[in-house]
Design a protein around this motif. Sequence first.
Motif, PDB file in Angstrom:
ATOM      1  N   PHE A 273      22.420  -8.659  16.946  1.00  0.00           N
ATOM      2  CA  PHE A 273      22.757  -9.573  17.155  1.00  0.00           C
ATOM      3  C   PHE A 273      22.035 -10.746  17.661  1.00  0.00           C
ATOM      4  O   PHE A 273      22.149 -11.942  17.827  1.00  0.00           O
ATOM      5  N   LYS A 274      20.761 -10.356  17.694  1.00  0.00           N
ATOM      6  CA  LYS A 274      19.612 -11.367  18.351  1.00  0.00           C
ATOM      7  C   LYS A 274      19.444 -12.581  17.051  1.00  0.00           C
ATOM      8  O   LYS A 274      19.579 -12.516  15.827  1.00  0.00           O
ATOM      9  N   GLY A 275      19.630 -13.811  17.660  1.00  0.00           N
ATOM     10  CA  GLY A 275      19.312 -14.799  16.744  1.00  0.00           C
ATOM     11  C   GLY A 275      20.441 -15.172  15.952  1.00  0.00           C
ATOM     12  O   GLY A 275      20.432 -16.206  15.200  1.00  0.00           O
ATOM     13  N   LEU A 276      21.453 -14.766  16.218  1.00  0.00           N
ATOM     14  CA  LEU A 276      22.881 -15.233  15.644  1.00  0.00           C
ATOM     15  C   LEU A 276      23.081 -16.762  15.931  1.00  0.00           C
ATOM     16  O   LEU A 276      22.842 -16.973  16.935  1.00  0.00           O
ATOM     17  N   GLY A 277      23.490 -17.415  14.817  1.00  0.00           N
ATOM     18  CA  GLY A 277      23.736 -18.823  15.115  1.00  0.00           C
ATOM     19  C   GLY A 277      25.014 -19.380  14.727  1.00  0.00           C
ATOM     20  O   GLY A 277      26.034 -18.380  14.218  1.00  0.00           O
ATOM     21  N   VAL A 278      25.351 -20.858  14.951  1.00  0.00           N
ATOM     22  CA  VAL A 278      26.786 -21.103  14.899  1.00  0.00           C
ATOM     23  C   VAL A 278      26.936 -21.635  13.477  1.00  0.00           C
ATOM     24  O   VAL A 278      25.911 -22.311  12.901  1.00  0.00           O
ATOM     25  N   TYR A 279      28.052 -21.392  12.674  1.00  0.00           N
ATOM     26  CA  TYR A 279      28.366 -22.113  11.357  1.00  0.00           C
ATOM     27  C   TYR A 279      28.023 -23.632  11.606  1.00  0.00           C
ATOM     28  O   TYR A 279      28.402 -24.221  12.257  1.00  0.00           O
ATOM     29  N   ASN A 280      27.446 -24.031  10.480  1.00  0.00           N
ATOM     30  CA  ASN A 280      27.173 -25.497  10.330  1.00  0.00           C
ATOM     31  C   ASN A 280      27.105 -25.828   8.909  1.00  0.00           C
ATOM     32  O   ASN A 280      26.099 -26.820   8.328  1.00  0.00           O
ATOM     33  N   GLY A 281      27.832 -25.247   8.103  1.00  0.00           N
ATOM     34  CA  GLY A 281      27.917 -25.371   6.698  1.00  0.00           C
ATOM     35  C   GLY A 281      27.720 -24.273   5.697  1.00  0.00           C
ATOM     36  O   GLY A 281      27.280 -23.325   6.319  1.00  0.00           O
ATOM     37  N   GLY A 282      28.028 -24.235   4.564  1.00  0.00           N
ATOM     38  CA  GLY A 282      28.087 -23.282   3.464  1.00  0.00           C
ATOM     39  C   GLY A 282      29.282 -22.426   3.463  1.00  0.00           C
ATOM     40  O   GLY A 282      30.330 -22.624   4.192  1.00  0.00           O
ATOM     41  N   GLY A 283      29.093 -21.491   2.382  1.00  0.00           N
ATOM     42  CA  GLY A 283      30.189 -20.425   2.244  1.00  0.00           C
ATOM     43  C   GLY A 283      30.770 -20.805   1.039  1.00  0.00           C
ATOM     44  O   GLY A 283      30.517 -21.655   0.387  1.00  0.00           O
ATOM     45  N   GLY A 284      31.673 -20.082   0.684  1.00  0.00           N
ATOM     46  CA  GLY A 284      32.298 -20.122  -0.786  1.00  0.00           C
ATOM     47  C   GLY A 284      31.363 -20.140  -2.032  1.00  0.00           C
ATOM     48  O   GLY A 284      31.323 -20.820  -2.847  1.00  0.00           O
ATOM     49  N   GLY A 285      30.310 -19.292  -1.709  1.00  0.00           N
ATOM     50  CA  GLY A 285      28.910 -18.930  -2.723  1.00  0.00           C
ATOM     51  C   GLY A 285      27.978 -19.896  -2.628  1.00  0.00           C
ATOM     52  O   GLY A 285      26.822 -19.624  -2.985  1.00  0.00           O
ATOM     53  N   VAL A 286      27.954 -20.617  -1.543  1.00  0.00           N
ATOM     54  CA  VAL A 286      26.759 -21.434  -1.036  1.00  0.00           C
ATOM     55  C   VAL A 286      26.483 -21.001   0.406  1.00  0.00           C
ATOM     56  O   VAL A 286      26.995 -20.381   1.229  1.00  0.00           O
ATOM     57  N   PRO A 287      24.738 -20.509   0.408  1.00  0.00           N
ATOM     58  CA  PRO A 287      24.535 -20.035   1.425  1.00  0.00           C
ATOM     59  C   PRO A 287      24.786 -20.754   2.986  1.00  0.00           C
ATOM     60  O   PRO A 287      24.944 -21.961   2.860  1.00  0.00           O
ATOM     61  N   PHE A 288      24.844 -19.807   3.932  1.00  0.00           N
ATOM     62  CA  PHE A 288      25.489 -20.401   5.305  1.00  0.00           C
ATOM     63  C   PHE A 288      24.357 -21.261   5.833  1.00  0.00           C
ATOM     64  O   PHE A 288      23.275 -20.712   5.665  1.00  0.00           O
ATOM     65  N   VAL A 289      24.611 -22.208   6.439  1.00  0.00           N
ATOM     66  CA  VAL A 289      23.686 -22.992   7.327  1.00  0.00           C
ATOM     67  C   VAL A 289      23.967 -22.952   8.963  1.00  0.00           C
ATOM     68  O   VAL A 289      25.282 -22.986   9.078  1.00  0.00           O
ATOM     69  N   THR A 290      23.212 -22.695   9.667  1.00  0.00           N
ATOM     70  CA  THR A 290      23.697 -22.259  11.115  1.00  0.00           C
ATOM     71  C   THR A 290      22.817 -23.325  12.096  1.00  0.00           C
ATOM     72  O   THR A 290      21.702 -23.826  11.672  1.00  0.00           O
ATOM     73  N   LYS A 291      23.081 -23.340  13.215  1.00  0.00           N
ATOM     74  CA  LYS A 291      22.623 -24.111  14.268  1.00  0.00           C
ATOM     75  C   LYS A 291      22.386 -23.121  15.404  1.00  0.00           C
ATOM     76  O   LYS A 291      23.468 -21.950  15.385  1.00  0.00           O
ATOM     77  N   PRO A 292      21.756 -23.284  16.542  1.00  0.00           N
ATOM     78  CA  PRO A 292      21.426 -22.314  17.537  1.00  0.00           C
ATOM     79  C   PRO A 292      22.714 -22.438  18.451  1.00  0.00           C
ATOM     80  O   PRO A 292      23.427 -23.453  18.670  1.00  0.00           O
TER      81      PRO A 292
END
Length: 405
Positions: free
Chosen positions: A104-123
């Motif tokens: 779980f180290k470095g887990l980020g919060v959803y900031n876009g993506g999904g549905g075939g598009v790579p997830f983007v995260t923020k700290p």
Amino acid sequence: MALADPQALGFDRARLARIDTLLAERYVTTGLLPNAQILIAREGEIAHFSHLGQAREEGGAVTEASLFRIASMTKPITSLAFMMLLEEAEVGLDTPVHHVLPEFKGLGVYNGGGGGVPFVTKPTAEPMRMVDLLRHTSGLTYSFQNRSNIDAAYREQKLENWFGNHDLNGFVGALGQLPLEFSPGSAWNYSVSTDVLGAVVERLSGQTLDAFFHERIFAPLGMHDTFFHVPEDKIDRLVDCYDWVPGGKKLWDRGANSAWAHRPKFLSGGGGLVSTALDYHRFCTLCLNGGTLDGVRLVSRKTIELMTQNHLPGGADLSAMSKSLFSETQNAGTGFGLGFAVTIDPVRSMMPGSVGEYYWGGMFSTAFFIDPVERISMVFMTQLRPSSTYPIRRELKTLIYSALL
């Protein structure tokens, strides 16, 4: 099994009888529920214990020996297991989860993506801590919430499949590759948090979750009918389980072909146990007694007190913090402790009860509550999902409190 005199325990016998009338006439004889079993106790003494309906489609009545899938009523037991390790100074409530689960180290919060598009995260604003797993403020979710691209990813990867590709370690590893829905501690969402907590128990104890439960909780308490899979010599006691469908119910799981007839690969601390009303009553009585039962102490009185207070940030209730489309409670007047929902305002909940009462339920419509003020506990068993089908929990609570002298 002997019942105590309800009158001596402060209950009106005739009013308690109204509970069986409601269950029989409104639910069981009409076919809304396949069966119903309710155990009501005060100071640990059983004042009322009744069984209605058939255990199996081909016949056979529900009895005190009947085994029920208790689903999310597993969560308080997993939470207690964690608190036992906390008492041994193996971990703290403020310990970052990644200190025990480095996946779980470095887990980020959803900031876009999904549905075939790579997830983007923020700290995350704060790291996920153990308290977040216990109170469901971790940012994790459930696949059945059906509200985000993240729970869609859970469904796509079949993360909650007990007989799938993952054991607890693989489950944690897969979760560590997905974003959180929100920064830990900032909101409440009913989730796989307690399954992750089960992985924490395994890592800290060096035992599998089923072994820890058996050796440290079930055997000491005499809970000999509580397990992740039903032994072959007890499978005939497992009650059939149904899904609600428009116009009735449909058989979903049963007997020797049951999923619970085999040890699952993924031991679900969030929902995997089978138990009896009498076994779960022993767990409730342990909690009511402040962590002790029949000379066995699992945790201290102060630990139970800590677990059953509202731990939501700022003393908020779930109506202010919940992002969940489904949980086993209503939100108004309800806080959340370390494994239990906690009533913080009976007026806002619009149900009789006491401040400090704690409880939970399971997706097959089972439920329990413990009232430390009135010293009452209840265990209700049936086998129909989803648990939101009928308002039976509210009705039972109303009738139980109306029976107090």
